[in-house]
Design an enzyme around this catalytic site. Structure first.
Site, PDB file in Angstrom:
ATOM      1  N   CYS A 173       0.809  -1.228   0.000  1.00 23.79           N
ATOM      2  CA  CYS A 173       0.000   0.000   0.000  1.00 23.79           C
ATOM      3  C   CYS A 173       0.841   1.276   0.000  1.00 23.79           C
ATOM      4  CB  CYS A 173      -0.925   0.008   1.223  1.00 23.79           C
ATOM      5  SG  CYS A 173      -2.121  -1.345   1.238  1.00 23.79           S
ATOM      6  N   HIS A 252      12.089   1.245   6.078  1.00 23.64           N
ATOM      7  CA  HIS A 252      11.875  -0.166   5.731  1.00 23.64           C
ATOM      8  C   HIS A 252      12.368  -1.049   6.880  1.00 23.64           C
ATOM      9  CE1 HIS A 252      11.449  -3.803   3.471  1.00 23.64           C
ATOM     10  NE2 HIS A 252      11.279  -3.177   2.309  1.00 23.64           N
ATOM     11  N   HIS A 341      -2.658  20.156   6.250  1.00 18.94           N
ATOM     12  CA  HIS A 341      -3.607  19.088   5.927  1.00 18.94           C
ATOM     13  C   HIS A 341      -2.909  17.737   6.034  1.00 18.94           C
ATOM     14  CE1 HIS A 341      -6.140  22.312   4.304  1.00 18.94           C
ATOM     15  NE2 HIS A 341      -5.072  22.720   3.645  1.00 18.94           N
ATOM     16  N   HIS A 345      -3.251   7.255   4.767  1.00 13.57           N
ATOM     17  CA  HIS A 345      -3.607   6.013   4.082  1.00 13.57           C
ATOM     18  C   HIS A 345      -4.855   5.398   4.716  1.00 13.57           C
ATOM     19  CE1 HIS A 345      -3.536   2.079   2.401  1.00 13.57           C
ATOM     20  NE2 HIS A 345      -3.057   1.496   3.490  1.00 13.57           N
ATOM     21  N   HIS A 374     -14.895   5.177   3.802  1.00 14.70           N
ATOM     22  CA  HIS A 374     -16.314   4.848   3.705  1.00 14.70           C
ATOM     23  C   HIS A 374     -16.783   4.757   2.255  1.00 14.70           C
ATOM     24  CE1 HIS A 374     -20.685   5.725   3.703  1.00 14.70           C
ATOM     25  NE2 HIS A 374     -20.687   5.033   4.832  1.00 14.70           N
ATOM     26  N   ASN A 378     -10.335   0.624   1.050  1.00 14.35           N
ATOM     27  CA  ASN A 378      -8.872   0.638   0.963  1.00 14.35           C
ATOM     28  C   ASN A 378      -8.486   0.239  -0.462  1.00 14.35           C
ATOM     29  OD1 ASN A 378      -6.131   0.223   1.076  1.00 14.35           O
ATOM     30  ND2 ASN A 378      -6.159  -1.077   2.889  1.00 14.35           N
TER      31      ASN A 378
END
Length: 467
Positions: A173, A252, A341, A345, A374, A378
């Site tokens: 992702c 990582h 802002h 994710h 919503h 995802n």
């Protein structure tokens, strides 16, 4: 003697000034060539007949003969608490009732729909021809095809033969920001370039049809989506750009076994392929987030806030370790000093809540991520762009504002970056048909009302859902 000062200026000062001017001009030119702008982006919205409504989701669950009563109840709890509504999109093969045996055609057609829609719209709107694209970076984590998906795009849009191509898989992702970093590094060495970033995921071959709870959960969260982003380092186009990249940090934790094993594409004991999410995921995500935040915070926050936080932490630790104990609650750094802002994710409700708590964010800050989860679910690496599009649709993004993006991915990785808004933005984009309905005050979905009546006496292989 009277002419010496003037002669001195001509012979000595002028050459030095010229040299300094030349050096400054070169450095300024080099800096400008390293700029990284987003000219435009286009999120993908499938047709309405691909929406995973409560009733249709019930049909999909009922078709899975491998589920027992406990798995049904687990799915119910997961869906009720997921933060996902009834308008998210699923792959076509589940609507064809072929999720147990997806074909290569299902996989490629799922992505072709996205390529034909979003890339076409993006290039047409920007006025950039496919032949003008210098760099193509594609990230689709759970699909490795031959030829690659990047080659498929080049073929469909007849891009030129010297285009620089990068095809990323297995990045999870967080792949979008990895792709941005690849483009950023290319821009540092090559000036006046156009780059096309294509970010999506392939759900068709990874839809899980077994009964392992750690793998069922992925079906509740992941949805069809994608985004195409047009980027450039042409200084002549900066007045047309939407965003400018300020800084980016990548973390990582793949060297840690617990981190590596918490998100895996694997087969269950019966050989059914899917995406595994371990119970240690929240802990692993927190560790990666902390390390990434340490790196990015010093780049985006003013020195005054860093000093204030350091002093507060020192005092807190001193009181905590003193014989008196105490010290109050742990200090929290004020991200609002450098960020306007927050583009988070949409990994799930728990992910959004966790980041919000860690950074002391308000519901206004979390609203874009919650509403995106919503409405679209995802969508893996492309989810950040749906969140950004929500902010734009709500006319939140004004020139000079700073936007903080953060994402998590298998590996385990945490990547973040800071963008500066270069023009007032108010394109409704993919939210155009529904932006006025948001934000919703109640994000509860009807799964509990529809299926919450199932009890221990029901035979999971024979019971019927209520109409």
């Amino acid at each position: 003697m009277g002419t010496f000062p003037f002669f001195f200026i001509i012979i000595y000062v002028f050459p030095i000034s010229y040299i300094l001017f030349t050096i400054l001009k070169f450095l300024d030119s080099k800096r400008r060539n390293q700029d990284c702008y987003i000219l435009d982006y286009q999120c993908f919205k499938p047709s309405d007949d691909r929406m995973l409504t409560t009733d249709f989701s019930g049909d999909i669950i009922r078709r899975n003969k491998n589920l027992g009563l406990h798995e049904y109840k687990f799915l119910l709890r997961a869906m009720v608490s997921s933060g996902i509504g009834e308008q998210t999109y699923g792959p076509k093969m589940v609507f064809d009732a072929q999720e147990t045996c997806p074909t290569l055609e299902h996989t490629t057609s799922e992505l072709d729909e996205f390529f034909d829609d979003s890339i076409h719209k993006l290039l047409a709107r920007s006025g950039v021809s496919p032949s003008e694209i210098d760099v193509l970076v594609v990230n689709i984590s759970m699909l490795t095809s031959l030829p690659s998906m990047s080659a498929r795009i080049i073929n469909r849009y007849k891009m030129r033969q010297d285009i620089k191509v990068y095809n990323l898989t297995g990045m999870g992702c967080s792949a979008s920001l990895i792709s941005v970093n690849v483009i950023q590094n290319i821009f540092k060495t090559q000036k006046d370039r156009y780059a096309l970033l294509v970010s999506s995921e392939s759900l068709s071959p990874n839809w899980y049809t077994g009964n392992d709870r750690s793998m069922i959960l992925a079906n509740c969260l992941f949805r069809v989506g994608g985004c195409a982003v047009l980027m450039t380092n042409k200084s002549s186009l900066k007045h047309k750009a939407k965003l400018k990249l300020k800084t980016l940090a990548r973390t990582h934790h793949g060297s840690k076994d617990e981190s590596y094993n918490c998100c895996l594409q694997k087969e269950d004991e019966e050989g059914r392929k899917g995406f595994y999410l371990s119970k240690s995921l929240p802990k692993v995500a927190t560790m990666a987030f902390v390390d990434n935040f340490k790196e990015i915070a010093i780049k985006i926050l003013p020195i005054s806030e860093l000093l204030r936080f350091s002093l507060a932490m020192f005092i807190w630790k001193w009181f905590k370790n003193s014989s008196k104990g105490g010290g109050g609650s742990r200090p929290i750094i004020n991200m609002k000093r450098g960020v306007d802002h927050f583009c988070l994710h949409t990994g799930g409700k728990a992910v959004i809540d966790g980041i919000g708590q860690s950074l002391n964010l308000t519901e206004y800050d979390l609203e874009p991520a919650r509403m995106t989860l919503h409405r679209f679910g995802n969508t893996s690496a492309s989810s950040l762009w749906y969140v950004l599009s929500y902010m734009e649709g709500k006319k939140r993004l004004k020139k000079g504002d700073k936007v903080f993006m953060i994402s998590f991915g298998a590996g385990f990785k945490c990547n973040s970056c800071l963008w500066e808004v270069t023009n007032d933005l108010e394109d409704k984009n993919v939210w155009e048909d529904c932006i006025q309905r948001y934000p919703l005050k109640n994000l509860a979905n009807p799964f509990l009302e529809k299926y919450g009546w199932i009890n221990e006496e029901d035979d999971p292989t024979t019971f019927k859902f209520r109409d």
